[in-house]
Write a protein that holds these residues in place. Structure first.
Motif, PDB file in Angstrom:
ATOM      1  N   SER A 128       0.827  -1.208   0.000  1.00 47.43           N
ATOM      2  CA  SER A 128       0.000   0.000   0.000  1.00 47.43           C
ATOM      3  C   SER A 128       0.863   1.261   0.000  1.00 47.43           C
ATOM      4  O   SER A 128       0.550   2.247  -0.679  1.00 47.43           O
ATOM      5  CB  SER A 128      -0.931  -0.010   1.216  1.00 47.43           C
ATOM      6  OG  SER A 128      -1.749   1.134   1.238  1.00 47.43           O
TER       7      SER A 128
ATOM      8  N   GLU B 242       2.123   1.867  -3.448  1.00 45.34           N
ATOM      9  CA  GLU B 242       1.097   2.444  -4.318  1.00 45.34           C
ATOM     10  C   GLU B 242       1.080   3.970  -4.232  1.00 45.34           C
ATOM     11  O   GLU B 242       0.785   4.649  -5.215  1.00 45.34           O
ATOM     12  CB  GLU B 242      -0.280   1.887  -3.946  1.00 45.34           C
ATOM     13  CG  GLU B 242      -0.475   0.429  -4.304  1.00 45.34           C
ATOM     14  CD  GLU B 242      -1.890  -0.031  -4.017  1.00 45.34           C
ATOM     15  OE1 GLU B 242      -2.764   0.131  -4.894  1.00 45.34           O
ATOM     16  OE2 GLU B 242      -2.136  -0.544  -2.902  1.00 45.34           O
TER      17      GLU B 242
ATOM     18  N   GLU C  90      -8.513   3.904  -5.055  1.00 44.86           N
ATOM     19  CA  GLU C  90      -8.217   3.801  -3.625  1.00 44.86           C
ATOM     20  C   GLU C  90      -7.836   5.127  -3.005  1.00 44.86           C
ATOM     21  O   GLU C  90      -8.104   5.371  -1.829  1.00 44.86           O
ATOM     22  CB  GLU C  90      -7.096   2.782  -3.408  1.00 44.86           C
ATOM     23  CG  GLU C  90      -7.485   1.359  -3.761  1.00 44.86           C
ATOM     24  CD  GLU C  90      -6.427   0.375  -3.333  1.00 44.86           C
ATOM     25  OE1 GLU C  90      -6.227   0.222  -2.108  1.00 44.86           O
ATOM     26  OE2 GLU C  90      -5.800  -0.227  -4.210  1.00 44.86           O
TER      27      GLU C  90
ATOM     28  N   SER D 113      -6.954  -1.057  -9.504  1.00 48.34           N
ATOM     29  CA  SER D 113      -6.170  -1.334  -8.299  1.00 48.34           C
ATOM     30  C   SER D 113      -5.368  -2.628  -8.464  1.00 48.34           C
ATOM     31  O   SER D 113      -4.208  -2.698  -8.046  1.00 48.34           O
ATOM     32  CB  SER D 113      -7.069  -1.411  -7.061  1.00 48.34           C
ATOM     33  OG  SER D 113      -8.071  -2.398  -7.221  1.00 48.34           O
TER      34      SER D 113
ATOM     35  N   ARG E 287      -1.159  -2.795  -8.598  1.00 48.39           N
ATOM     36  CA  ARG E 287      -0.430  -3.642  -7.651  1.00 48.39           C
ATOM     37  C   ARG E 287       0.404  -4.697  -8.382  1.00 48.39           C
ATOM     38  O   ARG E 287       1.529  -5.017  -7.959  1.00 48.39           O
ATOM     39  CB  ARG E 287      -1.421  -4.319  -6.700  1.00 48.39           C
ATOM     40  CG  ARG E 287      -2.048  -3.358  -5.695  1.00 48.39           C
ATOM     41  CD  ARG E 287      -3.062  -4.046  -4.823  1.00 48.39           C
ATOM     42  NE  ARG E 287      -3.591  -3.140  -3.803  1.00 48.39           N
ATOM     43  CZ  ARG E 287      -4.475  -3.484  -2.889  1.00 48.39           C
ATOM     44  NH1 ARG E 287      -4.923  -4.729  -2.843  1.00 48.39           N
ATOM     45  NH2 ARG E 287      -4.905  -2.611  -2.011  1.00 48.39           N
TER      46      ARG E 287
ATOM     47  N   GLN F 102      -5.447  -9.859  -3.676  1.00 49.26           N
ATOM     48  CA  GLN F 102      -4.343  -9.366  -2.861  1.00 49.26           C
ATOM     49  C   GLN F 102      -3.223 -10.396  -2.741  1.00 49.26           C
ATOM     50  O   GLN F 102      -2.329 -10.243  -1.913  1.00 49.26           O
ATOM     51  CB  GLN F 102      -4.866  -8.982  -1.478  1.00 49.26           C
ATOM     52  CG  GLN F 102      -5.950  -7.909  -1.530  1.00 49.26           C
ATOM     53  CD  GLN F 102      -6.313  -7.381  -0.160  1.00 49.26           C
ATOM     54  OE1 GLN F 102      -5.436  -7.035   0.612  1.00 49.26           O
ATOM     55  NE2 GLN F 102      -7.588  -7.314   0.133  1.00 49.26           N
TER      56      GLN F 102
END
Length: 343
Positions: A49, A52, A85, A167, A171, A325
């Motif tokens: 995170s 990102e 996000e 997203s 990632r 994830q």
């Protein structure tokens, strides 16, 4: 990747595509020298995170369209629903309208000129071509990256994206863009084997990302360095006489069929297949057990089909399963025949 003559290749690329000098660095890129292929630059989701928000990630969304206004509207409506996000998340969106005639083409031009992203989510640039240049040129001339942090996703207009596409793609790139064996990332589901006897076949892989030889043409995000190297190689050839034949693959036969039909300029995939085979490159896929997808295909009538089934191939993913994830450091690799490559 070893180039036969970097100076000649660079000159050819600059002459053909008019790139900026920074792009020439991507010609010789072969990893960042800090991570091995089977390593990732984070240890937990909190660190991912942070990446990102701190790592450079410039994404251009390129939509290829011509004369399917309803399909174009449906795709743009799905992009409007993209889940972001962070407040600073933005897209650079380009709508490329290839030249055609008639009301449907005019409608696509009007849609491209009048579409805007939700407030604060980026810019829209319509590109209206004065001449028809075919599907291969539409792909190969669509995007030229300037650095390893420049990314794009190329989407034909009969596709539709899940709210979660952005997203997961970001990632994935932040996790894997250092890999030297990665040609790109596909949002589509892997669903076929192209080594003869070719067949429909899905690699399950426990619902986590994996590498497969074949490029995914529905929602494909090329690796910036490998894309530059592919285009440089392609522009060094006589594309009308060179045969990018890979023995045993049905895709080689498809290009021969298109050539006999006078439609050679309408296919680009086999050039990618040949280059990936030569350079030992793979495309990253995610096949979820639920059979939901990050991009689906409505398979509208066009270059590859004369009829439209009026329904998508798979349902769009609307919720966030745990697999979105999961980014294993060691990715399993599958060959053209969908058998795992054991190293």
């Amino acid at each position: 990747m070893v180039l036969r003559d970097t100076t000649v290749f660079t000159l050819l690329f600059i002459l053909n595509l008019e790139i900026s000098p920074g792009t020439t660095d991507l010609l010789t890129w072969n990893g960042d020298n800090t991570l091995l292929n089977d390593e990732v630059p984070w240890r937990n989701l909190s660190q991912l995170s942070q990446l990102e928000r701190s790592s450079r990630f410039n994404l251009t969304v390129i939509i290829l369209t011509m004369n399917r206004p309803e399909s174009l509207r449906r795709l743009l409506d799905s992009i409007d629903k993209t889940f972001f996000e962070f407040s600073e998340d933005k897209l650079n969106l380009e709508i490329h309208v290839d030249k055609s005639q008639g009301w449907f083409y005019d409608d696509c031009v009007n849609i491209a000129k009048n579409y805007s992203l939700p407030p604060g989510r980026g810019t829209v640039k319509p590109k209206i071509f004065s001449k028809n240049h075919g599907l291969r040129a539409a792909w190969f001339e669509s995007w030229t990256p300037n650095s390893i942090s420049d990314h794009a996703i190329i989407i034909e207009d009969d596709l539709e994206v899940s709210p979660l596409w952005f997203s997961w793609l970001r990632r994935s790139w932040l996790t894997y863009r250092h890999r030297t064996d990665l040609a790109g990332i596909a949002l589509s589901r892997q669903y076929m084997v192209v080594q003869k006897p070719d067949r429909d076949f899905e690699i399950e892989n426990d619902g986590v990302p994996f590498l497969y030889r074949l490029v995914g043409t529905w929602g494909f995000s090329p690796h910036p360095a490998r894309w530059v190297q592919l285009l440089t190689w392609f522009n060094s050839l006589d594309s009308e006489t060179f045969d990018p034949y890979v023995p045993g693959l049905i895709t080689s036969d498809w290009l021969h069929i298109h050539t006999r039909q006078g439609r050679r300029h309408m296919t680009w995939e086999q050039w990618h297949v040949f280059h990936s085979n030569k350079e030992n490159l793979f495309t990253l896929y995610l096949n979820l057990g639920s059979r939901e997808v990050l991009v689906n295909n409505w398979r509208e009538a066009g270059v590859h089909s004369r009829t439209s089934p009026n329904q998508p191939d798979y349902p769009l993913l609307q919720s966030c399963p745990i697999q979105l994830q999961e980014f294993p450091a060691k990715l399993r690799k599958y060959n053209w025949n969908a058998e795992e490559i054991l190293e």
